[in-house]
Scaffold this motif. Structure first.
Motif, mmCIF file in Angstrom:
data_model
loop_
_atom_site.group_PDB
_atom_site.id
_atom_site.type_symbol
_atom_site.label_atom_id
_atom_site.label_comp_id
_atom_site.label_asym_id
_atom_site.label_seq_id
_atom_site.Cartn_x
_atom_site.Cartn_y
_atom_site.Cartn_z
ATOM 1 N N GLN A 108 50.219 -3.478 -35.694
ATOM 2 C CA GLN A 108 50.101 -2.730 -36.945
ATOM 3 C C GLN A 108 50.241 -1.227 -36.715
ATOM 4 O O GLN A 108 50.564 -0.491 -37.642
ATOM 5 C CB GLN A 108 48.774 -3.049 -37.630
ATOM 6 C CG GLN A 108 48.727 -4.440 -38.233
ATOM 7 C CD GLN A 108 47.439 -4.691 -38.985
ATOM 8 O OE1 GLN A 108 46.440 -5.129 -38.419
ATOM 9 N NE2 GLN A 108 47.450 -4.398 -40.272
ATOM 10 N N THR A 109 49.994 -0.780 -35.486
ATOM 11 C CA THR A 109 50.139 0.652 -35.178
ATOM 12 C C THR A 109 51.151 0.915 -34.074
ATOM 13 O O THR A 109 51.816 1.949 -34.078
ATOM 14 C CB THR A 109 48.783 1.259 -34.758
ATOM 15 O OG1 THR A 109 48.246 0.515 -33.638
ATOM 16 C CG2 THR A 109 47.795 1.219 -35.911
ATOM 17 N N GLY A 110 51.285 0.003 -33.120
ATOM 18 C CA GLY A 110 52.112 0.274 -31.951
ATOM 19 C C GLY A 110 53.502 -0.316 -32.001
ATOM 20 O O GLY A 110 53.668 -1.503 -32.285
ATOM 21 N N PRO A 111 54.532 0.476 -31.715
ATOM 22 C CA PRO A 111 55.887 -0.059 -31.545
ATOM 23 C C PRO A 111 55.945 -0.985 -30.333
ATOM 24 O O PRO A 111 55.100 -0.914 -29.440
ATOM 25 C CB PRO A 111 56.740 1.198 -31.336
ATOM 26 C CG PRO A 111 55.913 2.321 -31.891
ATOM 27 C CD PRO A 111 54.501 1.941 -31.621
ATOM 28 N N GLU A 112 56.983 -1.820 -30.287
ATOM 29 C CA GLU A 112 57.042 -2.876 -29.277
ATOM 30 C C GLU A 112 58.375 -2.919 -28.535
ATOM 31 O O GLU A 112 59.434 -2.878 -29.143
ATOM 32 C CB GLU A 112 56.830 -4.240 -29.955
ATOM 33 C CG GLU A 112 56.996 -5.439 -29.047
ATOM 34 C CD GLU A 112 56.916 -6.752 -29.807
ATOM 35 O OE1 GLU A 112 57.316 -7.781 -29.235
ATOM 36 O OE2 GLU A 112 56.483 -6.751 -30.979
ATOM 37 N N MET A 113 58.270 -3.009 -27.222
ATOM 38 C CA MET A 113 59.422 -3.354 -26.394
ATOM 39 C C MET A 113 59.421 -4.876 -26.287
ATOM 40 O O MET A 113 58.492 -5.468 -25.736
ATOM 41 C CB MET A 113 59.328 -2.710 -25.014
ATOM 42 C CG MET A 113 60.542 -2.949 -24.142
ATOM 43 S SD MET A 113 60.393 -2.103 -22.535
ATOM 44 C CE MET A 113 62.007 -2.418 -21.828
ATOM 45 N N GLN A 114 60.444 -5.508 -26.813
ATOM 46 C CA GLN A 114 60.474 -6.957 -26.955
ATOM 47 C C GLN A 114 60.560 -7.691 -25.622
ATOM 48 O O GLN A 114 61.289 -7.277 -24.711
ATOM 49 C CB GLN A 114 61.664 -7.354 -27.832
ATOM 50 C CG GLN A 114 61.903 -8.839 -27.999
ATOM 51 C CD GLN A 114 60.910 -9.523 -28.920
ATOM 52 O OE1 GLN A 114 59.705 -9.468 -28.693
ATOM 53 N NE2 GLN A 114 61.414 -10.157 -29.961
ATOM 54 N N GLU A 192 63.717 1.334 -42.669
ATOM 55 C CA GLU A 192 64.744 0.300 -42.722
ATOM 56 C C GLU A 192 64.337 -0.953 -41.939
ATOM 57 O O GLU A 192 65.162 -1.831 -41.696
ATOM 58 C CB GLU A 192 66.055 0.863 -42.168
ATOM 59 C CG GLU A 192 66.621 1.996 -43.012
ATOM 60 C CD GLU A 192 67.829 2.675 -42.381
ATOM 61 O OE1 GLU A 192 68.091 2.398 -41.168
ATOM 62 O OE2 GLU A 192 68.494 3.466 -43.056
ATOM 63 N N SER A 193 63.075 -1.041 -41.558
ATOM 64 C CA SER A 193 62.583 -2.161 -40.755
ATOM 65 C C SER A 193 61.512 -2.941 -41.509
ATOM 66 O O SER A 193 61.125 -2.589 -42.632
ATOM 67 C CB SER A 193 61.980 -1.632 -39.451
ATOM 68 O OG SER A 193 60.704 -1.052 -39.694
ATOM 69 N N LYS A 194 61.004 -3.992 -40.887
ATOM 70 C CA LYS A 194 59.930 -4.795 -41.470
ATOM 71 C C LYS A 194 58.633 -4.003 -41.588
ATOM 72 O O LYS A 194 57.702 -4.413 -42.290
ATOM 73 C CB LYS A 194 59.685 -6.054 -40.629
ATOM 74 C CG LYS A 194 59.158 -5.780 -39.235
ATOM 75 C CD LYS A 194 58.914 -7.073 -38.450
ATOM 76 C CE LYS A 194 57.684 -7.802 -38.946
ATOM 77 N NZ LYS A 194 57.385 -9.002 -38.130
ATOM 78 N N PHE A 195 58.568 -2.857 -40.897
ATOM 79 C CA PHE A 195 57.345 -2.065 -40.882
ATOM 80 C C PHE A 195 57.274 -1.046 -42.020
ATOM 81 O O PHE A 195 56.329 -0.263 -42.094
ATOM 82 C CB PHE A 195 57.214 -1.354 -39.531
ATOM 83 C CG PHE A 195 57.298 -2.292 -38.357
ATOM 84 C CD1 PHE A 195 56.273 -3.179 -38.074
ATOM 85 C CD2 PHE A 195 58.422 -2.310 -37.539
ATOM 86 C CE1 PHE A 195 56.354 -4.063 -36.999
ATOM 87 C CE2 PHE A 195 58.513 -3.179 -36.455
ATOM 88 C CZ PHE A 195 57.469 -4.061 -36.196
ATOM 89 N N LYS A 196 58.263 -1.049 -42.892
ATOM 90 C CA LYS A 196 58.279 -0.115 -44.019
ATOM 91 C C LYS A 196 56.986 -0.236 -44.826
ATOM 92 O O LYS A 196 56.582 -1.333 -45.212
ATOM 93 C CB LYS A 196 59.476 -0.410 -44.922
ATOM 94 C CG LYS A 196 59.559 0.491 -46.146
ATOM 95 C CD LYS A 196 60.750 0.128 -47.010
ATOM 96 C CE LYS A 196 60.825 1.024 -48.241
ATOM 97 N NZ LYS A 196 61.990 0.671 -49.096
ATOM 98 N N GLY A 197 56.340 0.898 -45.036
ATOM 99 C CA GLY A 197 55.130 0.933 -45.850
ATOM 100 C C GLY A 197 53.852 0.587 -45.120
ATOM 101 O O GLY A 197 52.769 0.650 -45.711
#
Length: 228
Positions: A108-114, A192-197
């Motif tokens: 919910q807060t951290g970006p991810e290296m897949q 432009e990602s699923k994390f919008k908003g």
């Protein structure tokens, strides 16, 4: 006449300059215990026995354990580790995680290296232009170099560098992502990602590092970091 300021003449990539700019490597996993790690939002509590230490690697044996996070928060850093995913598996290396009860999950807060089995997991074909494949900045940026991952069951070497508002990701020596960690370009990527908003996503420039429990077996080893 002798140069009165020899330091000014050092090349930016010289060993002397690197020593000034970079801290010492710190081992995040001793190969024997989970010291320095805890389950997200459960600092001071025992870690689930589904997170084990197996032959010098952190091994998630099955889902339901919760994400594993570092006790310490990091801002600018260089992180290295090796990972291995089971067939059909999914996991991730998540950074700048803000650990607060109002955020129920690390992502919910951290970006991810897949971390992914590209051949078998459906995520590899979802998203846009491969932006959910192994080594990518998950759902935010297509890989700079595609197909850098090794097959499921083989070890991959990941490297993540965060410095002065910019980030670079590498997998097996190949650059897979490059992006700002804040500012207009970052905001556009998020929009432009699923994390919008999402209230807290990508808003923190310092935080915990997490190893994701996505329900599948995954291994991590040789984990080290140095602050920049």
């Amino acid at each position: 006449m002798a140069d009165r300021n020899p330091v000014a003449k050092l090349r930016s990539d010289s060993p002397e300059t690197r020593l000034v700019k970079k801290g010492k490597w710190e081992t995040l996993f001793d190969g024997k215990t989970l010291a320095g790690w805890h389950t997200y939002l459960k600092m001071g509590q025992p870690v689930s026995d589904k997170w084990t230490v197996d032959d010098g690697a952190i091994h998630l044996t099955s889902g339901g354990a919760g994400d594993l996070v570092t006790d310490k928060a990091y801002g600018d850093f260089e992180l290295e580790m090796e990972w291995k995913i089971a067939e059909g598996g999914n996991s991730g290396i998540i950074f700048h995680v803000f650990e607060d009860p109002k955020f129920k999950a690390t992502y919910q807060t951290g970006p991810e290296m897949q971390v992914l089995d590209n051949e078998r997991h459906p995520d590899a074909k979802q998203g846009r232009d491969g932006n959910r494949t192994a080594g990518s900045l998950y759902d935010l940026q297509k890989p700079v170099t595609p197909n850098a991952a090794k097959p499921a069951g083989e070890w991959n070497k990941a490297r993540l560098v965060i410095s002065k508002g910019k980030a670079e990701q590498y997998l097996n020596g190949k650059k897979t992502a490059e992006y700002p960690t804040s500012g207009p370009e970052w905001d556009k990527m998020v929009s432009e990602s699923k994390f919008k908003g999402w209230e807290g996503f990508g808003k923190y420039q310092s935080g915990k590092i997490a190893l994701q429990d996505h329900g599948n077996q995954v291994w991590y080893r040789n984990i080290r970091i140095r602050e920049l």
